[in-house]
Design a protein around this motif. Sequence first.
Motif, PDB file in Angstrom:
ATOM      1  N   PHE A 125       0.838  -1.209  -0.006  1.00  0.00           N
ATOM      2  CA  PHE A 125       0.054  -0.152  -0.053  1.00  0.00           C
ATOM      3  C   PHE A 125       0.859   1.258  -0.127  1.00  0.00           C
ATOM      4  O   PHE A 125       1.743   1.200   0.713  1.00  0.00           O
ATOM      5  CB  PHE A 125      -0.771   0.053   1.400  1.00  0.00           C
ATOM      6  N   GLY A 126       0.385   2.044  -0.904  1.00  0.00           N
ATOM      7  CA  GLY A 126       1.251   3.549  -0.802  1.00  0.00           C
ATOM      8  C   GLY A 126       2.224   3.782  -1.938  1.00  0.00           C
ATOM      9  O   GLY A 126       2.876   4.652  -2.149  1.00  0.00           O
ATOM     10  N   SER A 127       2.845   2.605  -2.234  1.00  0.00           N
ATOM     11  CA  SER A 127       3.956   2.711  -3.357  1.00  0.00           C
ATOM     12  C   SER A 127       3.433   3.026  -4.579  1.00  0.00           C
ATOM     13  O   SER A 127       2.300   3.187  -4.970  1.00  0.00           O
ATOM     14  CB  SER A 127       4.449   1.437  -3.326  1.00  0.00           C
ATOM     15  N   LEU A 128       4.512   3.493  -5.563  1.00  0.00           N
ATOM     16  CA  LEU A 128       4.103   4.097  -6.622  1.00  0.00           C
ATOM     17  C   LEU A 128       3.320   2.962  -7.665  1.00  0.00           C
ATOM     18  O   LEU A 128       2.531   3.184  -8.198  1.00  0.00           O
ATOM     19  CB  LEU A 128       5.266   4.591  -7.304  1.00  0.00           C
ATOM     20  N   ILE A 129       3.997   1.761  -7.558  1.00  0.00           N
ATOM     21  CA  ILE A 129       3.417   0.607  -8.061  1.00  0.00           C
ATOM     22  C   ILE A 129       2.090   0.305  -7.699  1.00  0.00           C
ATOM     23  O   ILE A 129       1.145  -0.190  -8.557  1.00  0.00           O
ATOM     24  CB  ILE A 129       4.257  -0.688  -8.012  1.00  0.00           C
ATOM     25  N   TRP A 130       1.966   0.389  -6.353  1.00  0.00           N
ATOM     26  CA  TRP A 130       0.622   0.131  -5.948  1.00  0.00           C
ATOM     27  C   TRP A 130      -0.517   1.140  -6.571  1.00  0.00           C
ATOM     28  O   TRP A 130      -1.577   0.706  -7.000  1.00  0.00           O
ATOM     29  CB  TRP A 130       0.530   0.253  -4.422  1.00  0.00           C
ATOM     30  N   THR A 131      -0.140   2.440  -6.444  1.00  0.00           N
ATOM     31  CA  THR A 131      -1.073   3.392  -7.169  1.00  0.00           C
ATOM     32  C   THR A 131      -1.293   3.132  -8.510  1.00  0.00           C
ATOM     33  O   THR A 131      -2.529   3.145  -8.998  1.00  0.00           O
ATOM     34  CB  THR A 131      -0.308   4.769  -7.015  1.00  0.00           C
ATOM     35  N   PHE A 132      -0.299   2.732  -9.466  1.00  0.00           N
ATOM     36  CA  PHE A 132      -0.871   2.306 -10.918  1.00  0.00           C
ATOM     37  C   PHE A 132      -1.734   1.105 -10.934  1.00  0.00           C
ATOM     38  O   PHE A 132      -2.485   0.976 -11.605  1.00  0.00           O
ATOM     39  CB  PHE A 132       0.551   2.057 -11.507  1.00  0.00           C
ATOM     40  N   GLN A 133      -1.388   0.359 -10.067  1.00  0.00           N
ATOM     41  CA  GLN A 133      -1.919  -0.995 -10.060  1.00  0.00           C
ATOM     42  C   GLN A 133      -3.591  -0.824  -9.483  1.00  0.00           C
ATOM     43  O   GLN A 133      -4.544  -1.329  -9.946  1.00  0.00           O
ATOM     44  CB  GLN A 133      -1.534  -2.031  -8.838  1.00  0.00           C
ATOM     45  N   PHE A 134      -3.762   0.191  -8.575  1.00  0.00           N
ATOM     46  CA  PHE A 134      -4.919   0.548  -8.118  1.00  0.00           C
ATOM     47  C   PHE A 134      -5.908   1.472  -9.169  1.00  0.00           C
ATOM     48  O   PHE A 134      -6.892   0.860  -9.421  1.00  0.00           O
ATOM     49  CB  PHE A 134      -4.863   1.458  -7.100  1.00  0.00           C
ATOM     50  N   LEU A 135      -5.049   2.198  -9.903  1.00  0.00           N
ATOM     51  CA  LEU A 135      -5.881   2.810 -10.811  1.00  0.00           C
ATOM     52  C   LEU A 135      -6.240   2.104 -12.088  1.00  0.00           C
ATOM     53  O   LEU A 135      -7.505   2.096 -12.639  1.00  0.00           O
ATOM     54  CB  LEU A 135      -5.005   4.332 -11.450  1.00  0.00           C
ATOM     55  N   PHE A 136      -5.195   1.144 -12.528  1.00  0.00           N
ATOM     56  CA  PHE A 136      -5.688   0.392 -13.638  1.00  0.00           C
ATOM     57  C   PHE A 136      -6.541  -0.676 -13.512  1.00  0.00           C
ATOM     58  O   PHE A 136      -7.302  -1.170 -14.071  1.00  0.00           O
ATOM     59  CB  PHE A 136      -4.225  -0.034 -14.364  1.00  0.00           C
ATOM     60  N   THR A 137      -6.636  -1.368 -12.267  1.00  0.00           N
ATOM     61  CA  THR A 137      -7.366  -2.070 -11.614  1.00  0.00           C
ATOM     62  C   THR A 137      -8.642  -1.748 -11.646  1.00  0.00           C
ATOM     63  O   THR A 137      -9.660  -2.427 -12.267  1.00  0.00           O
ATOM     64  CB  THR A 137      -6.854  -2.901 -10.253  1.00  0.00           C
ATOM     65  N   GLY A 138      -8.964  -0.507 -11.160  1.00  0.00           N
ATOM     66  CA  GLY A 138     -10.212   0.205 -10.949  1.00  0.00           C
ATOM     67  C   GLY A 138     -10.694   0.664 -12.465  1.00  0.00           C
ATOM     68  O   GLY A 138     -11.924   0.368 -12.601  1.00  0.00           O
TER      69      GLY A 138
END
Length: 173
Positions: A125-138
């Motif tokens: 949670f909170g990492s740059l990769i997590w942010t991309f994964q969250f956005l693209f999964t959504g």
Amino acid sequence: MDQTNPTNVITATGRTRSVASHCLEIFAGAIGWGAAMAASALAALYLRNGLLTSHLTALMLVYFFGGALAWPVLVPLARRFTRRRPISARFAAFFLALSIGTVAMTAFLFAMDYRWFYSRWHAPFGSLIWTFQFLFTGASAVYQFAVLGLILFMPLGLLCLIVVSAYLARQVR
């Protein structure tokens, strides 16, 4: 009636009523609208494949809460902007608010369910990769909902939307 009493609200028609009755009306409307959206999805699934899905309960919950969570925000907002407008403008406002809001809330809940499923393979949670994964999964979940999930509103949801929008447009003056 005392209009300065903090336990009373002035409605769009100029009448005064209690906050409790206003909250009860919003709550009952949310439950009713959520049930109508779940019934629409259930009817569409029945017509499409005879309810042969292993995720029937989860789908009904997503559609129910999509409608139920959209109602208490959008109906008071639409009422606020439609005061002293012609009935056709009020109908259009309620129609647009309920349709767009219900679809958006249901898509959001679908995306959060999708995200929850794939979160076990995502970065911390909170990492740059997590942010991309969250956005693209959504984004992919919302796209999948747009392609596969919107059709579940069609047999009954559109009819409910027209009837409820007409009722709300006549209720507000």
